[in-house]
Design a protein around this motif. Sequence first.
Motif: not given
Length: 153
Positions: A110-138
Amino acid sequence: MFKIKFKSIVKGALIAALYSALTILLAPISYGPIQFRISEALTLLPFYMPEAIPGLFIGCVISNFHGGFGLIDVITGSLATLLAAIFTRRAKNIYIGAFYPVLFNMIIIGVMLHVLINSPLIATIIYVALGEAGACYVLGIPLMKILNARKII
């Protein structure tokens, strides 16, 4: 003297190959601020087998060379996977083990993408977390239960 068994090396290599193949073949959904990296379901393998740790790390290194974010992603992304694999290996149960890939990826990626592509930090962290949670838990937990029940892992 440290002795590595041939079977462990082969398992690690197969995991690396499977992780990188899944990530690269599914590139449109594997990279970026909104991602669902199906290969991350494999990050639960260290809970069952220690040879999955280097396999996942190497698979992630290979995958991140193809991601388009350069050496910074190869280093930080692979570090996130390595840390998650080490902590998953030490987890008391698979559900806690699945939390570590979510935690390390949401923060590091999340932080790396925020720094590299200037994506919104909190939104990027949430999106990465949701995708990762889906991959791991679902995907990951049911996959591990099936593999474990069939004595594959």
